[in-house]
Design a protein around this motif. Structure first.
Motif, short mmCIF file in Angstrom:
data_model
loop_
_atom_site.label_atom_id
_atom_site.label_comp_id
_atom_site.label_asym_id
_atom_site.label_seq_id
_atom_site.Cartn_x
_atom_site.Cartn_y
_atom_site.Cartn_z
N MET A 1 33.31 110.99 93.48
CA MET A 1 34.69 111.45 93.71
C MET A 1 34.95 112.77 92.98
N ASN A 2 33.95 113.57 92.75
CA ASN A 2 34.21 114.82 92.05
C ASN A 2 34.32 116.00 93.02
N ARG A 3 34.66 115.70 94.28
CA ARG A 3 34.79 116.78 95.26
C ARG A 3 35.88 116.49 96.27
N ILE A 4 36.24 117.55 96.98
CA ILE A 4 37.25 117.42 98.03
C ILE A 4 36.81 118.27 99.21
N THR A 5 37.10 117.78 100.41
CA THR A 5 36.76 118.50 101.63
C THR A 5 38.03 118.90 102.34
N VAL A 6 38.11 120.17 102.71
CA VAL A 6 39.20 120.70 103.54
C VAL A 6 38.53 121.52 104.64
N THR A 7 39.33 122.10 105.51
CA THR A 7 38.77 123.00 106.51
C THR A 7 39.39 124.38 106.35
N GLY A 8 38.62 125.37 106.74
CA GLY A 8 39.09 126.74 106.78
C GLY A 8 38.80 127.27 108.17
N LYS A 9 39.86 127.42 108.97
CA LYS A 9 39.71 127.84 110.37
C LYS A 9 38.75 126.92 111.11
N GLY A 10 38.87 125.61 110.83
CA GLY A 10 38.06 124.61 111.51
C GLY A 10 36.70 124.34 110.89
N GLN A 11 36.27 125.16 109.94
CA GLN A 11 34.98 124.97 109.29
C GLN A 11 35.15 124.10 108.05
N SER A 12 34.27 123.13 107.87
CA SER A 12 34.34 122.24 106.72
C SER A 12 33.99 122.98 105.43
N LEU A 13 34.85 122.81 104.41
CA LEU A 13 34.65 123.41 103.10
C LEU A 13 34.71 122.31 102.05
N ILE A 14 33.70 122.23 101.21
CA ILE A 14 33.64 121.22 100.16
C ILE A 14 33.70 121.93 98.81
N PHE A 15 34.61 121.46 97.95
CA PHE A 15 34.76 122.02 96.61
C PHE A 15 34.53 120.91 95.60
N THR A 16 33.70 121.17 94.61
CA THR A 16 33.42 120.19 93.56
C THR A 16 34.18 120.55 92.29
N PHE A 17 34.32 119.56 91.43
CA PHE A 17 34.93 119.76 90.12
C PHE A 17 34.20 120.88 89.36
N GLU A 18 32.89 120.85 89.40
CA GLU A 18 32.09 121.85 88.69
C GLU A 18 32.35 123.25 89.24
N GLU A 19 32.49 123.38 90.56
CA GLU A 19 32.77 124.69 91.16
C GLU A 19 34.15 125.20 90.75
N ILE A 20 35.11 124.29 90.68
CA ILE A 20 36.45 124.69 90.27
C ILE A 20 36.43 125.15 88.81
N LEU A 21 35.67 124.46 87.95
CA LEU A 21 35.54 124.91 86.56
C LEU A 21 34.91 126.30 86.49
N LYS A 22 33.92 126.56 87.33
CA LYS A 22 33.32 127.90 87.37
C LYS A 22 34.34 128.93 87.83
N TYR A 23 35.15 128.57 88.83
CA TYR A 23 36.19 129.48 89.31
C TYR A 23 37.19 129.79 88.20
N PHE A 24 37.50 128.76 87.41
CA PHE A 24 38.42 128.95 86.29
C PHE A 24 37.85 129.94 85.27
N GLY A 25 36.56 129.92 85.10
CA GLY A 25 35.94 130.83 84.14
C GLY A 25 35.31 130.05 83.02
N SER A 26 35.72 130.33 81.78
CA SER A 26 35.10 129.66 80.64
C SER A 26 35.29 128.17 80.71
N GLY A 27 36.38 127.70 81.27
CA GLY A 27 36.60 126.31 81.63
C GLY A 27 36.30 125.23 80.63
N LYS A 28 35.84 125.55 79.46
CA LYS A 28 35.54 124.50 78.48
C LYS A 28 36.69 124.26 77.53
N ILE A 29 37.82 124.90 77.78
CA ILE A 29 39.01 124.64 76.99
C ILE A 29 39.54 123.29 77.43
N SER A 30 39.62 122.33 76.53
CA SER A 30 39.89 120.94 76.91
C SER A 30 41.16 120.79 77.73
#
Length: 126
Positions: A1-30
């Motif tokens: 359960m560490n991911r979510i699937t949405v669509t972008g213009k009909g194409q399936s897009l999967i985002f994981t918790f780890e990818e969101i932390l990378k997007y955030f940046g340093s992300g290790k701030i509790s």
């Protein structure tokens, strides 16, 4: 359960918790990790109820929240692009959020709207 699937213009897009932390940046701030978690988990709970379990078209999701924290903001933005597209309202004083758990940044309350339906998620005490 560490991911979510949405669509972008009909194409399936999967985002994981780890990818969101990378997007955030340093992300290790509790606190920000907690915000990313609450943002992702609230979407995971709400989105299936908004369209009978089908992945949502990401750019049709609107958000209202009482939580302005950076971790949740980045989770919402990465998955829905709601900040970029102006489909988000952040209001720390939302009356609907009064019973949600409060953090130093705001209350953990999220409302998601999609094609005429709205679902609210919040962290409640205990």
């Amino acid at each position: 359960m560490n991911r979510i699937t949405v669509t972008g213009k009909g194409q399936s897009l999967i985002f994981t918790f780890e990818e969101i932390l990378k997007y955030f940046g340093s992300g290790k701030i509790s606190g920000c990790v907690v915000g990313v978690s609450h943002g992702l988990i609230s979407m995971q709970l709400a989105f299936p109820m908004l369209d009978a379990g089908r992945p949502l078209e990401r750019r049709e999701v609107s958000v209202r929240t009482a939580f302005p924290g950076a971790g949740a903001r980045d989770a919402l933005e990465m998955v829905t692009r709601c900040f970029t597209d102006g489909r988000v309202v952040v209001d720390k004083n939302m009356p609907e959020a009064k019973d949600a758990v409060e953090s130093p940044r705001g209350r953990y309350y999220f409302e998601y709207s999609y094609r005429g339906r709205t679902i609210a998620c919040s962290v409640k005490p205990g």
